[in-house]
Design an enzyme around this catalytic site. Structure first.
Site, short mmCIF file in Angstrom:
data_model
loop_
_atom_site.label_atom_id
_atom_site.label_comp_id
_atom_site.label_asym_id
_atom_site.label_seq_id
_atom_site.Cartn_x
_atom_site.Cartn_y
_atom_site.Cartn_z
N ILE A 45 0.84 -1.20 0.00
CA ILE A 45 0.00 0.00 0.00
C ILE A 45 0.88 1.25 0.00
O ILE A 45 1.74 1.40 0.88
CB ILE A 45 -0.91 0.01 1.25
CG1 ILE A 45 -1.79 -1.25 1.31
CG2 ILE A 45 -1.75 1.28 1.31
CD1 ILE A 45 -2.77 -1.40 0.18
N HIS A 125 -11.81 2.06 15.21
CA HIS A 125 -12.80 3.10 15.53
C HIS A 125 -12.56 4.37 14.74
O HIS A 125 -11.43 4.75 14.45
CB HIS A 125 -12.87 3.37 17.04
CG HIS A 125 -11.69 4.04 17.66
ND1 HIS A 125 -11.60 5.40 17.79
CD2 HIS A 125 -10.57 3.54 18.23
CE1 HIS A 125 -10.46 5.71 18.43
NE2 HIS A 125 -9.82 4.60 18.69
N GLU A 171 -16.04 4.60 20.36
CA GLU A 171 -15.04 3.75 21.05
C GLU A 171 -14.52 4.48 22.28
O GLU A 171 -14.33 3.89 23.33
CB GLU A 171 -13.88 3.39 20.11
CG GLU A 171 -12.89 2.37 20.69
CD GLU A 171 -11.71 2.96 21.46
OE1 GLU A 171 -10.93 2.18 22.04
OE2 GLU A 171 -11.57 4.21 21.49
N GLU A 172 -14.28 5.77 22.10
CA GLU A 172 -13.63 6.55 23.16
C GLU A 172 -14.54 6.74 24.38
O GLU A 172 -14.08 7.14 25.44
CB GLU A 172 -13.16 7.91 22.61
CG GLU A 172 -12.14 7.82 21.48
CD GLU A 172 -10.75 7.32 21.91
OE1 GLU A 172 -10.59 6.91 23.07
OE2 GLU A 172 -9.83 7.35 21.06
N ASP A 200 -6.17 -0.02 15.74
CA ASP A 200 -6.39 1.18 16.55
C ASP A 200 -5.03 1.75 16.92
O ASP A 200 -4.32 1.18 17.75
CB ASP A 200 -7.19 0.78 17.81
CG ASP A 200 -7.57 1.97 18.68
OD1 ASP A 200 -7.21 3.11 18.33
OD2 ASP A 200 -8.22 1.74 19.72
N ASP A 311 0.54 -1.83 5.16
CA ASP A 311 0.91 -3.03 4.40
C ASP A 311 0.49 -4.29 5.16
O ASP A 311 0.07 -5.29 4.55
CB ASP A 311 2.42 -3.07 4.13
CG ASP A 311 2.87 -1.97 3.17
OD1 ASP A 311 2.02 -1.38 2.48
OD2 ASP A 311 4.10 -1.70 3.13
#
Ligand code: DPN
Ligand code: CA
Ligand code: ZN
Length: 322
Positions: A45, A125, A171-172, A200, A311
């Site tokens: 990538i 997230h 999420e937080e 994350d 990647d």
């Protein structure tokens, strides 16, 4: 003259060896199975493409009071950016709404095809804390996942397993979006999820290379840990196992018995001298000094870590859905 003779002699020897080998093996190299071919084709990538998504997320935070937090306009604007790119690429997307002191959404993106009884999920997230734009936490995972998803579409990957990406809300505030997703699935649907791999914080400015430990995780998790460790070993990057416990969105899946794994470049903890010796960076400083603060901006990213870990997402998607 002598040199030329030597070269002619060498090429003759090489030719002879090739002919003998061809005869002995009876044919050319054996063909790869479709599964082996998919694994071998995992793309590299380009980090610039991931950084371009981060630039967009930074701009969205700047235009929306400086954050992309649950309950704030920047959250939905960031999610809409990701969704728009996925829709244009041919994913089937849906926003799953939930309420948690304000409306939140998970973004679920399915790549059409594959065996839905074996669905592999990859996610992270999409919300930031309210203190800042959250470019490392977790613009980095969000952007890496998005670029890998767009590459799936570009290459028209046709995996044997069904492939689903997720960007979680809130999420937080305590893993609310991912917990909502798992608890809203009927058991028969949860049973179809072959695994969930979480991303994350993957571009920490003083990075470590942590792979989620499969210790105490559902059966099947060790294969994900092994696959990710194999990926980094192949590019000569040492890793450490980390026990992420309940600190990110794999937790609800693990509680539901789904095999999990993930990658993490470090948060508020301090990098040890040993870790600085093997990974570079600064001993005695946090992996991310701007963790959960206003300085988690575009320049709070180590481009090499972002590249290596993006990647790894691609390798995980190509390998684990084959
Ligand atoms: N998501 C952050 C947190 O919940 O504190 C950072 C984090 C990510 C911590 C992954 C551990 C592992
Ligand atoms: Ca790359
Ligand atoms: Zn996070």
């Amino acid at each position: 003259m002598r040199l030329r003779l030597a070269l002619v002699t060498l090429s003759t020897v090489t030719l002879t060896v090739a002919v003998v080998y061809g005869t002995a093996s009876g044919a050319q190299a054996p063909e790869l199975s479709p599964k082996q071919a998919q694994i071998a084709a995992a793309p590299d990538i380009p980090v610039a493409d991931v950084q371009a998504h981060l630039t967009q997320l930074q701009g969205i935070a700047d235009a929306n009071g400086g954050n992309r937090a649950h309950g704030q306009p920047g959250y939905r604007a960031g999610l809409d950016y990701i969704k728009g790119a996925l829709d244009a690429a041919g994913f089937t997307t849906q926003l799953q709404e939930f309420s948690a002191g304000g409306t939140g959404w998970n973004l679920i993106a399915d790549w059409p095809g594959g065996d839905e009884n074996q669905t592999m999920m990859f996610g992270g997230h999409a919300d930031s804390v309210s203190a800042g734009p959250g470019i490392n936490d977790n613009g980095s995972g969000s952007a890496g996942l998005l670029e890998v998803a767009l590459t799936v579409a570009e290459q028209n990957l046709q995996p044997a397993k069904h492939l689903r990406f997720a960007w979680w809300g809130a999420e937080e505030l305590g893993l609310i979006g991912s917990s909502h997703y798992v608890s809203s699935l009927p058991q028969a649907e949860l049973d179809k999820i072959a695994g969930y791999v979480n991303f994350d914080m993957i571009g920490s400015p003083n990075p470590g290379y942590f792979v989620y430990s499969s210790n105490g995780q559902p059966e099947g998790s060790a294969a994900f840990e092994q696959m990710l460790n194999n990926h980094y070993a192949a590019v000569s990057i040492p890793t450490e196992p980390v026990d992420v416990g309940g600190r990110s969105d794999h937790a609800a899946f693990a509680d539901g018995g789904v095999p999990t794994g993930g990658v993490f470049s470090g948060a508020e903890e301090s990098k040890s001298a040993d870790q600085a010796a093997k990974w570079g960076g600064t001993a005695g400083e946090a992996f991310d000094e701007c963790y959960h603060s206003s300085c988690d901006t575009l320049d709070n990213i180590d481009a090499t870590a972002l590249d290596n870990n993006s990647d790894a997402i691609a390798d995980a998607v190509w390998t684990l859905t084959a």
